[in-house]
Design a protein around this motif. Structure first.
Motif, PDB file in Angstrom:
ATOM      1  N   LEU A 177      34.600  56.457  37.453  1.00  0.00           N
ATOM      2  CA  LEU A 177      34.419  55.246  38.232  1.00  0.00           C
ATOM      3  C   LEU A 177      35.754  54.719  38.733  1.00  0.00           C
ATOM      4  N   PRO A 178      35.816  54.255  39.978  1.00  0.00           N
ATOM      5  CA  PRO A 178      37.003  53.538  40.453  1.00  0.00           C
ATOM      6  C   PRO A 178      36.917  52.089  39.986  1.00  0.00           C
ATOM      7  N   LEU A 179      37.819  51.677  39.125  1.00  0.00           N
ATOM      8  CA  LEU A 179      37.765  50.337  38.535  1.00  0.00           C
ATOM      9  C   LEU A 179      38.958  49.513  38.999  1.00  0.00           C
ATOM     10  N   LEU A 180      38.700  48.261  39.364  1.00  0.00           N
ATOM     11  CA  LEU A 180      39.727  47.386  39.918  1.00  0.00           C
ATOM     12  C   LEU A 180      39.722  46.048  39.185  1.00  0.00           C
ATOM     13  N   PRO A 181      40.649  45.837  38.271  1.00  0.00           N
ATOM     14  CA  PRO A 181      40.735  44.515  37.645  1.00  0.00           C
ATOM     15  C   PRO A 181      40.818  43.413  38.702  1.00  0.00           C
ATOM     16  N   ALA A 182      40.094  42.328  38.477  1.00  0.00           N
ATOM     17  CA  ALA A 182      40.013  41.244  39.457  1.00  0.00           C
ATOM     18  C   ALA A 182      40.981  40.127  39.094  1.00  0.00           C
ATOM     19  N   LEU A 183      41.909  39.828  40.015  1.00  0.00           N
ATOM     20  CA  LEU A 183      42.940  38.824  39.770  1.00  0.00           C
ATOM     21  C   LEU A 183      42.905  37.741  40.844  1.00  0.00           C
ATOM     22  N   ARG A 210      38.666  31.658  41.744  1.00  0.00           N
ATOM     23  CA  ARG A 210      38.308  32.270  40.467  1.00  0.00           C
ATOM     24  C   ARG A 210      36.859  32.729  40.457  1.00  0.00           C
ATOM     25  N   ALA A 211      35.976  31.964  41.106  1.00  0.00           N
ATOM     26  CA  ALA A 211      34.576  32.378  41.221  1.00  0.00           C
ATOM     27  C   ALA A 211      34.461  33.647  42.054  1.00  0.00           C
ATOM     28  N   ALA A 212      35.276  33.729  43.099  1.00  0.00           N
ATOM     29  CA  ALA A 212      35.273  34.935  43.929  1.00  0.00           C
ATOM     30  C   ALA A 212      35.719  36.156  43.133  1.00  0.00           C
ATOM     31  N   ALA A 213      36.738  35.976  42.290  1.00  0.00           N
ATOM     32  CA  ALA A 213      37.209  37.085  41.466  1.00  0.00           C
ATOM     33  C   ALA A 213      36.141  37.501  40.460  1.00  0.00           C
ATOM     34  N   PHE A 229      43.354  41.440  44.197  1.00  0.00           N
ATOM     35  CA  PHE A 229      43.531  39.986  44.225  1.00  0.00           C
ATOM     36  C   PHE A 229      42.461  39.375  45.137  1.00  0.00           C
ATOM     37  N   TYR A 230      41.824  38.311  44.654  1.00  0.00           N
ATOM     38  CA  TYR A 230      40.755  37.654  45.399  1.00  0.00           C
ATOM     39  C   TYR A 230      41.156  36.234  45.774  1.00  0.00           C
ATOM     40  N   ARG A 231      40.670  35.799  46.938  1.00  0.00           N
ATOM     41  CA  ARG A 231      40.765  34.400  47.325  1.00  0.00           C
ATOM     42  C   ARG A 231      39.534  34.054  48.149  1.00  0.00           C
ATOM     43  N   ARG A 233      31.754  36.014  50.371  1.00  0.00           N
ATOM     44  CA  ARG A 233      32.619  36.092  51.544  1.00  0.00           C
ATOM     45  C   ARG A 233      34.097  36.065  51.169  1.00  0.00           C
ATOM     46  N   ALA A 234      34.409  36.325  49.945  1.00  0.00           N
ATOM     47  CA  ALA A 234      35.797  36.303  49.485  1.00  0.00           C
ATOM     48  C   ALA A 234      36.610  37.408  50.138  1.00  0.00           C
ATOM     49  N   GLU A 235      37.923  37.218  50.105  1.00  0.00           N
ATOM     50  CA  GLU A 235      38.838  38.203  50.663  1.00  0.00           C
ATOM     51  C   GLU A 235      39.608  38.881  49.535  1.00  0.00           C
ATOM     52  N   ILE A 236      39.821  40.185  49.685  1.00  0.00           N
ATOM     53  CA  ILE A 236      40.745  40.919  48.829  1.00  0.00           C
ATOM     54  C   ILE A 236      42.043  41.072  49.604  1.00  0.00           C
TER      55      ILE A 236
END
Length: 269
Positions: free
Chosen positions: A33-39, A49-52, A114-116, A126-129
């Motif tokens: 699996l490609p795994l991406l920690p959410a920051l 933080r909700a987006a992450a 990274f999310y915002r 609709r968050a952005e990485i």
């Protein structure tokens, strides 16, 4: 639509395991699996933080929860229901996925995400990485070996410490792969590998059941997103002549394979 696809990928993997077992094949069968920690950034607000959390649910927990807990994340299922999404999840799907009991988990890790949450948007989906300004980043994202260890620690603590193989880990950097006088001093890739192998070793020391590590990649090749523009290999490939030239990182990686304890200083300047 992604959740529908992800569910079918996991069901297909479970079906492959069932067939593998029923036919008596020898060997171990796992899933990578490609795994991406959410920051989030240091100045993140609650929407960020909700987006992450949402991104983590889609890209990480959706898979890991099904495989190791036999459920899909409740918050993601609630979101899908509230938005009348047709995700094709039937009763018994996650139980079947969990019952596959894969012999190992393959982890493809390159970077965290990274999310915002953009101002004026109310939908968490609709968050952005993005990559924060001023952060060290490769072609494939922020360079964060600490998040590699955090991911491996999380798998150990939250998901029962399954057997893990690092099936992909590596990076490419702008300007790092210049062939000069017959040599390639890819210092940034070299440091990336040393620091990420060190992070993995720290996770092992903490108790993670990690059995192997595979770098991406051995040779420069055609990459999905960047074509031939972004190089990721330990070995330089002249695409016109097909000549192969080991890079600085190849020599350092060979030393890591032999068990040498290296720091980033081994890569030079």
């Amino acid at each position: 639509m992604s959740l529908k696809t992800y569910n079918h990928i996991l069901l297909a993997s479970a079906a492959a395991r069932e067939s593998f077992t029923a036919k008596g094949y020898k060997g171990r069968l796992g899933i990578a699996l490609p795994l991406l920690p959410a920051l989030t950034a240091e100045n993140a607000n609650e929407a960020d933080r909700a987006a992450a959390r949402f991104g983590d649910g889609i890209l990480n927990r959706w898979f890991l929860d099904a495989i190791y807990k036999g459920t899909y994340p409740a918050d993601i299922l609630a979101f899908a229901s509230a938005h009348s999404m047709q995700i094709d999840v039937e009763p018994g799907d996650t139980a079947r996925i969990h019952a596959a009991h894969f012999d190992y988990l393959g982890v493809n890790y390159y970077a965290p995400a990274f999310y915002r949450h953009p101002a004026g948007r109310t939908d968490v989906s609709r968050a952005e990485i993005y990559t924060p300004q001023g952060i060290d980043a490769a072609f494939n994202g922020p360079v964060r070996p600490d998040q590699f260890k955090a991911l491996l620690d999380r798998i150990r603590v939250e998901y029962g410490n399954p057997t893990v193989f690092i099936t992909e880990n590596g990076a490419g950097f702008p300007g790092d792969d210049q062939l000069i006088h017959g040599a390639v001093h890819d210092v940034r890739r070299c440091r990336y590998l040393v620091n990420h192998v060190t992070a993995m070793q720290q996770a092992i020391a903490a108790g993670a059941d990690i059995r192997g590590y595979h770098v991406w990649s051995s040779h420069d090749n055609l990459e999905w997103l960047s074509g031939y523009k972004g190089r990721f290999g330990l070995i330089y490939v002249d695409f016109d002549t097909q000549q192969r030239i080991p890079k600085l990182s190849a020599g350092v990686y060979a030393r890591l394979i032999k068990g040498e304890k290296l720091t980033a200083d081994a890569c030079g300047e």
